[in-house]
Design an enzyme around this catalytic site. Structure first.
Site, PDB file in Angstrom:
ATOM      1  N   MET A  65     -36.476 -19.157  35.072  1.00 35.79           N
ATOM      2  CA  MET A  65     -37.518 -18.939  34.019  1.00 35.79           C
ATOM      3  C   MET A  65     -38.431 -17.990  34.005  1.00 35.79           C
ATOM      4  O   MET A  65     -38.438 -17.618  35.132  1.00 35.79           O
ATOM      5  CB  MET A  65     -38.350 -20.455  34.306  1.00 35.79           C
ATOM      6  CG  MET A  65     -39.289 -20.756  33.260  1.00 35.79           C
ATOM      7  SD  MET A  65     -40.410 -22.280  33.589  1.00 35.79           S
ATOM      8  CE  MET A  65     -38.897 -23.574  33.537  1.00 35.79           C
ATOM      9  N   CYS A  66     -39.060 -17.663  32.905  1.00 34.13           N
ATOM     10  CA  CYS A  66     -39.997 -16.729  32.795  1.00 34.13           C
ATOM     11  C   CYS A  66     -41.121 -16.986  31.821  1.00 34.13           C
ATOM     12  O   CYS A  66     -41.376 -18.381  31.674  1.00 34.13           O
ATOM     13  CB  CYS A  66     -39.456 -15.205  32.519  1.00 34.13           C
ATOM     14  SG  CYS A  66     -38.985 -14.975  31.053  1.00 34.13           S
ATOM     15  N   ARG A  67     -41.840 -16.350  31.144  1.00 33.09           N
ATOM     16  CA  ARG A  67     -42.775 -16.706  30.138  1.00 33.09           C
ATOM     17  C   ARG A  67     -42.055 -17.359  28.984  1.00 33.09           C
ATOM     18  O   ARG A  67     -42.400 -18.335  28.325  1.00 33.09           O
ATOM     19  CB  ARG A  67     -43.706 -15.557  29.705  1.00 33.09           C
ATOM     20  CG  ARG A  67     -44.716 -16.278  28.921  1.00 33.09           C
ATOM     21  CD  ARG A  67     -45.856 -15.178  28.669  1.00 33.09           C
ATOM     22  NE  ARG A  67     -46.888 -15.936  27.918  1.00 33.09           N
ATOM     23  CZ  ARG A  67     -46.895 -15.918  26.390  1.00 33.09           C
ATOM     24  NH1 ARG A  67     -46.163 -15.543  25.957  1.00 33.09           N
ATOM     25  NH2 ARG A  67     -48.187 -16.618  25.924  1.00 33.09           N
ATOM     26  N   MET A  93     -41.710 -20.757  30.263  1.00 43.14           N
ATOM     27  CA  MET A  93     -43.014 -21.432  30.560  1.00 43.14           C
ATOM     28  C   MET A  93     -43.649 -22.112  29.211  1.00 43.14           C
ATOM     29  O   MET A  93     -44.151 -23.092  29.322  1.00 43.14           O
ATOM     30  CB  MET A  93     -43.723 -21.070  31.516  1.00 43.14           C
ATOM     31  CG  MET A  93     -43.341 -20.805  32.994  1.00 43.14           C
ATOM     32  SD  MET A  93     -43.544 -22.157  33.758  1.00 43.14           S
ATOM     33  CE  MET A  93     -45.083 -22.648  33.858  1.00 43.14           C
TER      34      MET A  93
END
Length: 113
Positions: A65-67, A93
Site C-alpha cells: 500500500m501507498c497513498r 490509503m
C-alpha cells in the site's frame, strides 16, 4: 513481450490479520496508517529487502500500500518478480480510508496525508 496483470485487491477486502506493507514516506506514515502495518518507505526498500523477505516468509502474502497505488504497484511488481506472493491494494490509503477501514497515528486516530 507481454506481462501478466499486476495482482491487486480492493482496500475493503484486505483481511484484518494480513501483512500490510506500507511503502509511503515517513511524513505520510506519521499522519495515518493501518494499525500493525510494516513500514518500509519505497526509498529504503532495496536496502531493507531482507527484512521484507523475513516478514513474507512468516505471513505468506503481502498487501502493498501507498497513498493511491502508484508506488505500491512498483513494489508489488518487484516482489512478484522475486517470486513472492504480493498484491497491490487498489487506491492505497485513500481507498482504505474511503472504505471506512481504521487509520491510526501515534496520537490516536489518523488521516491520509
Amino acid at each position: 513481450m507481454s506481462f501478466a496483470p499486476l495482482p491487486s485487491v480492493p482496500a475493503a477486502s484486505v483481511p484484518a490479520d494480513a501483512l500490510v506493507l506500507d511503502v509511503r514516506e515517513d511524513d505520510e506514515w506519521a499522519a495515518g496508517r493501518v494499525e500493525g502495518a510494516l513500514h518500509v518507505p519505497m526509498s529504503d526498500f532495496v536496502a531493507r529487502f531482507a527484512e521484507v523477505g523475513e516478514q513474507l516468509a512468516e505471513h505468506g502474502r503481502a498487501y502493498v500500500m501507498c497513498r493511491v497505488g502508484g508506488r505500491s504497484a512498483q513494489v508489488t511488481q518487484y516482489l512478484v518478480q522475486q517470486g513472492y506472493d504480493a498484491v497491490n491494494v487498489d487506491g492505497g490509503m485513500v481507498a482504505w480510508e474511503g472504505a471506512g477501514r481504521p487509520v491510526v497515528s501515534d496520537h490516536g486516530p489518523g488521516f491520509v496525508a
